[in-house]
Design a protein around this motif. Structure first.
Motif, short mmCIF file in Angstrom:
data_model
loop_
_atom_site.label_atom_id
_atom_site.label_comp_id
_atom_site.label_asym_id
_atom_site.label_seq_id
_atom_site.Cartn_x
_atom_site.Cartn_y
_atom_site.Cartn_z
N ARG A 357 0.59 -1.23 0.08
CA ARG A 357 -0.15 0.08 0.20
C ARG A 357 0.92 1.20 0.04
O ARG A 357 1.91 1.24 0.76
N TYR A 358 0.38 2.25 -0.89
CA TYR A 358 1.34 3.40 -1.01
C TYR A 358 0.43 4.64 -0.41
O TYR A 358 -0.92 4.53 -0.34
N PRO A 359 1.47 5.72 -0.14
CA PRO A 359 0.57 6.85 0.05
C PRO A 359 -0.35 7.54 -1.08
O PRO A 359 0.05 7.22 -2.21
N CYS A 360 -1.70 8.09 -0.83
CA CYS A 360 -2.28 8.29 -1.71
C CYS A 360 -1.86 9.34 -2.62
O CYS A 360 -1.32 10.49 -1.88
N SER A 361 -2.00 9.55 -3.87
CA SER A 361 -1.46 10.86 -4.66
C SER A 361 -2.74 11.38 -5.34
O SER A 361 -3.69 10.91 -5.76
N LYS A 362 -2.42 12.83 -5.33
CA LYS A 362 -3.48 13.52 -5.99
C LYS A 362 -3.07 14.34 -6.92
O LYS A 362 -3.28 15.58 -7.34
N ILE A 363 -2.01 13.88 -7.59
CA ILE A 363 -1.26 14.68 -9.03
C ILE A 363 -2.18 15.12 -9.95
O ILE A 363 -2.36 16.00 -10.40
N TYR A 364 -3.15 14.27 -9.97
CA TYR A 364 -4.21 14.43 -11.14
C TYR A 364 -5.58 15.16 -10.73
O TYR A 364 -6.35 15.44 -11.57
N GLY A 365 -5.65 15.42 -9.45
CA GLY A 365 -7.00 16.32 -9.09
C GLY A 365 -7.14 16.05 -7.70
O GLY A 365 -6.62 15.26 -6.97
N ASP A 366 -8.02 17.18 -7.11
CA ASP A 366 -8.34 17.26 -5.70
C ASP A 366 -9.83 17.14 -5.42
O ASP A 366 -10.25 17.44 -4.32
N GLY A 367 -10.81 16.64 -6.41
CA GLY A 367 -11.96 16.30 -6.21
C GLY A 367 -12.92 17.64 -6.49
O GLY A 367 -13.96 17.57 -6.45
N ASN A 368 -12.31 18.61 -7.12
CA ASN A 368 -13.16 19.78 -7.40
C ASN A 368 -13.20 20.22 -8.93
O ASN A 368 -13.31 21.47 -9.16
N ALA A 369 -12.79 19.45 -9.82
CA ALA A 369 -12.60 19.64 -11.25
C ALA A 369 -13.81 20.26 -11.53
O ALA A 369 -13.78 21.09 -12.47
N VAL A 370 -15.00 19.50 -11.42
CA VAL A 370 -16.21 19.85 -12.02
C VAL A 370 -16.64 21.39 -12.08
O VAL A 370 -17.15 21.90 -12.98
N GLN A 371 -16.57 21.65 -10.71
CA GLN A 371 -17.22 23.26 -10.49
C GLN A 371 -16.31 24.21 -11.03
O GLN A 371 -16.63 25.02 -11.57
N ARG A 372 -14.70 23.83 -11.22
CA ARG A 372 -13.85 24.63 -11.88
C ARG A 372 -14.22 24.77 -13.20
O ARG A 372 -14.22 25.79 -14.23
N ILE A 373 -14.67 23.53 -14.03
CA ILE A 373 -14.94 23.38 -15.53
C ILE A 373 -16.27 24.20 -15.78
O ILE A 373 -16.39 25.00 -16.79
N LEU A 374 -17.22 23.95 -14.76
CA LEU A 374 -18.41 24.60 -15.09
C LEU A 374 -18.42 26.19 -15.06
O LEU A 374 -19.07 26.80 -15.89
N LYS A 375 -17.67 26.65 -13.99
CA LYS A 375 -17.38 28.17 -13.78
C LYS A 375 -16.72 28.61 -14.99
O LYS A 375 -16.84 29.72 -15.63
N PHE A 376 -15.66 27.88 -15.49
CA PHE A 376 -15.02 28.36 -16.82
C PHE A 376 -15.98 28.38 -18.08
O PHE A 376 -15.85 29.52 -18.73
N MET A 377 -16.64 27.45 -18.07
CA MET A 377 -17.57 27.52 -19.51
C MET A 377 -18.50 28.73 -19.20
O MET A 377 -18.57 29.27 -20.48
N GLN A 378 -18.96 28.89 -18.19
CA GLN A 378 -19.72 30.18 -17.94
C GLN A 378 -18.99 31.49 -18.26
O GLN A 378 -19.47 32.45 -18.57
N SER A 379 -17.66 31.47 -18.08
CA SER A 379 -16.97 32.87 -18.28
C SER A 379 -16.52 32.77 -19.56
O SER A 379 -15.95 33.94 -20.37
N ILE A 380 -16.97 31.67 -20.62
CA ILE A 380 -16.77 31.99 -22.03
C ILE A 380 -17.48 32.81 -22.75
O ILE A 380 -18.51 33.09 -22.45
#
Length: 651
Positions: A357-380
């Motif tokens: 068992r290894y330490p958990c890695s969050k290289i690819y995300g912290d669990g908040n991607a969707v809210q960032r993407i939705l906000k980004f789309m609104q800003s287009i």
């Protein structure tokens, strides 16, 4: 950035096109997010590719199970599972897509990843003047997928990336930084919150048998490498031999539809994997259940991106085979077997990894991607010109004909908000201070802000007469990592002067006690100089203070230089306090070099070195300490952030 006034009362039409089970696991969280904001977005779903093929599980059904309306189904796969079939599939998709895109008329098309189906989607949308948001661009894996992924990025207008390295890759590919959002991987939003389900043992038993316990089984998923098909088939066969010899219960998924997959399935059937008592061969596992299986596995093996991405979030040990994921960022849980002539090397890797068992890695995300993407789309801003702008680096042979650029010098305003003085400077691209302004710092926050604005306005006015074009304003003091300023959640990160080094220390201006600033700043030394002077302990032979002259830190320094033991003790305590604060910083961010600057630097250099050697961990005791030779390092550092940020993105 706000959407155009014309569209304020209209919903943003977002078309999500999904081609296979893998990309749906990344797109589904975004689709749920869009659906939950029906007052802002209008979701359109297009299904194509291997979703609609029985041999690959007819995975379009899981989209229906998630209660999404499918607006179009396109049968785009030409069977054959070879290179020619892949090309023909792209052509077939290009023939069918225009009618669908013309009917749906989306404002934005979401395209994921690096599959050949996604390339067809991006090509069709770009030619039909539809804005494209590309997910997971900028990554490197080491196969033909890289070429396809980067081609899609060049066609896309906007980018949602998973890692800082991917963001940098896109910037180096001349993509507009303002059109890139560092969001993280959308699948992490689901897996970080859902992988610890109470019923995970039921899921394990339903797929692998009632007698199977967690961490006692293996998940295997290997795909063909289209640029090296024969070698990838060889590695696949060796993997199966190693798994048979290792004698653990194994869930093995069928490979994807790329060229070479048919041969890999033949190898599987020739070895009797589907009938072997230790194996369960399946075409598809729903993503929410797949999360549980990977999370609680004793090991994962193959070359799926899931192994180097999602599995790291659980600390699941992974054996990555071959070259398909060579360039991916990975956590310490991944062990690479890049080539093998016999199954022994893979077997040995299984012995090393299984059950760890290894330490958990969050290289690819912290669990908040969707809210960032939705906000980004609104800003287009849909009123922006559709034509992409590429941020090419400057070419020496190209001579600008813009008179403003010829006459003006690109510059920045730098602000050093010190404890004693407030300094502002105009700094040009060559690192030269063109003009500097200095005022005593007021005591209250409001007065400081007002004075800073006044000084900046004066500098801006002077910059016009000095032919300096101000690109931005930088305020000194902060932590810079990978050329980016760390802001913190409330934009107050790196208040290093307020690291507490003593519970019983003197009161600081912040209201606390024992801060570095309360010991080592110019104001702190001025306070101590006044105390000594009031007690008739400051002046020694060779010193004098005029009655009208205000006692300050300089008098303390002179007294110490002339042998005043009280002054020397105060300076030593101040240097020790600074050293303790720096030791804390060394333990937090582990820099390779400490540079002290300012008039007090030479007095603090030796005490800081001494504290580091006595108090720091062994790994940090060798950190070099030196005094800056620059006249205004804080101003130059603040200016460099502005000049670097603006000139590497806009030319």
């Amino acid at each position: 950035m706000e959407r155009s006034e014309k569209r304020l009362n209209e919903r943003l039409r977002v078309c999500v096109a999904t081609c296979n089970r893998a990309d749906y696991s990344k797109l589904a969280p975004i689709m749920f997010g869009i659906k939950s904001h029906a007052e802002i977005f209008d979701l359109e779903v297009v299904v194509l590719g291997s979703h609609l093929i029985d041999d690959y599980g007819n995975t379009f059904r899981m989209i229906k199970q998630d209660e999404f309306d499918i607006h179009a189904k396109l049968h785009t796969i030409v069977r054959g599972e070879d290179e020619a079939a892949m090309v023909e599939s792209v052509g077939l998709a290009l023939v069918k897509l225009p009618d669908v895109l013309q009917r749906l008329a989306p404002d934005i098309l979401l395209v994921h990843g690096d599959r050949f189906d996604a390339l067809a989607l991006a090509t069709a949308a770009a030619l039909m003047n539809i804005r494209i948001l590309h997910l997971e661009g900028g990554e490197v894996s080491g196969t033909i997928d890289d070429s396809i992924r980067h081609a899609i990025s060049k066609l896309a207008h906007y980018h949602a990336v998973c890692t800082r390295s991917a963001e940098r890759h896109l910037i180096s590919m001349c993509e507009d930084h303002s059109h890139i959002i560092l969001a993280g991987c959308p699948s992490y939003d689901k897996l970080l919150s859902a992988h610890q389900r109470d019923d995970y043992t039921d899921i394990i038993n339903s797929w692998l048998g009632d007698d199977v316990k967690e961490q006692s089984y293996i998940v295997a998923l290997q795909h063909p490498v289209t640029t090296d098909i024969q070698n990838s088939i060889k590695i696949y066969e060796l993997m199966l031999d190693a798994l048979i010899s290792f004698n653990k219960r194994t869930l093995i998924l069928f490979p994807n539809i790329d060229a070479g997959s048919k041969e890999m399935v033949r190898v599987m059937r020739r070895k009797g994997i589907e009938q072997h008592p230790n194996f369960r061969a399946v075409k598809h596992v729903p993503f929410d259940q797949f999360i549980q299986l990977v999370s609680h596995a004793g090991c994962m093996i193959g070359n799926s991106s899931c192994g180097v991405r999602e599995a790291g979030a659980f600390g699941t040990p992974v054996i990555n085979l071959g070259t398909r994921q060579t360039g991916r960022e990975t956590g310490e849980n991944v062990l690479h077997v890049r080539d093998a002539d016999t199954h022994n090397k893979i077997y040995h890797a299984l012995e090393l990894q299984f059950g760890k068992r290894y330490p958990c890695s969050k290289i690819y995300g912290d669990g908040n991607a969707v809210q960032r993407i939705l906000k980004f789309m609104q800003s287009i801003d849909l009123s922006e010109p559709l034509q992409k702008k590429f941020c090419f680096p400057p070419v020496k042979e190209c001579i600008s004909q813009d008179i403003d650029h010829i006459l003006e010098t690109q510059s920045a305003l730098a602000v050093d908000l010190g404890g004693t003085n407030l300094r502002v400077a105009i700094v040009c691209m060559k690192g030269k201070v063109v003009k500097k302004y200095m005022q005593l710092n007021p005591k209250t926050f409001e007065e400081r802000i007002e004075l800073m604005l006044t000084m900046c306005k004066q500098a801006m006015a002077d910059a016009v007469h000095l032919n300096c074009r101000i690109l931005g304003v930088g305020i000194g003091g902060g932590i810079i990592q990978h050329n980016e300023l760390i802001h913190g959640s409330t934009f107050c990160a790196a208040e290093l002067g307020h690291i507490v080094v003593s519970l019983e220390g003197p009161e600081c201006m912040c209201g606390s006690h024992g801060c570095i600033e309360a010991y080592s700043s110019g104001l702190a030394l001025q306070r101590e100089a006044k105390r000594l002077h009031d007690e008739d302990l400051l002046l020694v032979e060779g010193m004098s203070v005029n009655n009208k002259e205000q006692v300050n830190a300089t008098h303390l320094l002179n007294a110490a230089r002339l042998g005043n033991s009280k002054a020397e003790s105060i300076l030593h305590t101040a240097g020790t306090a600074l050293g303790l604060g720096i030791v804390n910083i060394l333990h937090m961010i582990n820099p390779s070099l400490v540079i002290l600057s300012g008039v007090l630097a030479e007095h603090y250099e030796n005490p800081v070195r001494q504290v580091i050697s006595q108090r720091a961990l062994l790994s940090a005791q060798g950190t070099k300490v030196m005094v800056s030779e620059l006249e205004d390092p804080a101003l130059l550092g603040a200016a460099s952030m502005v000049l670097d940020y603006t000139t590497r993105r806009t030319y």
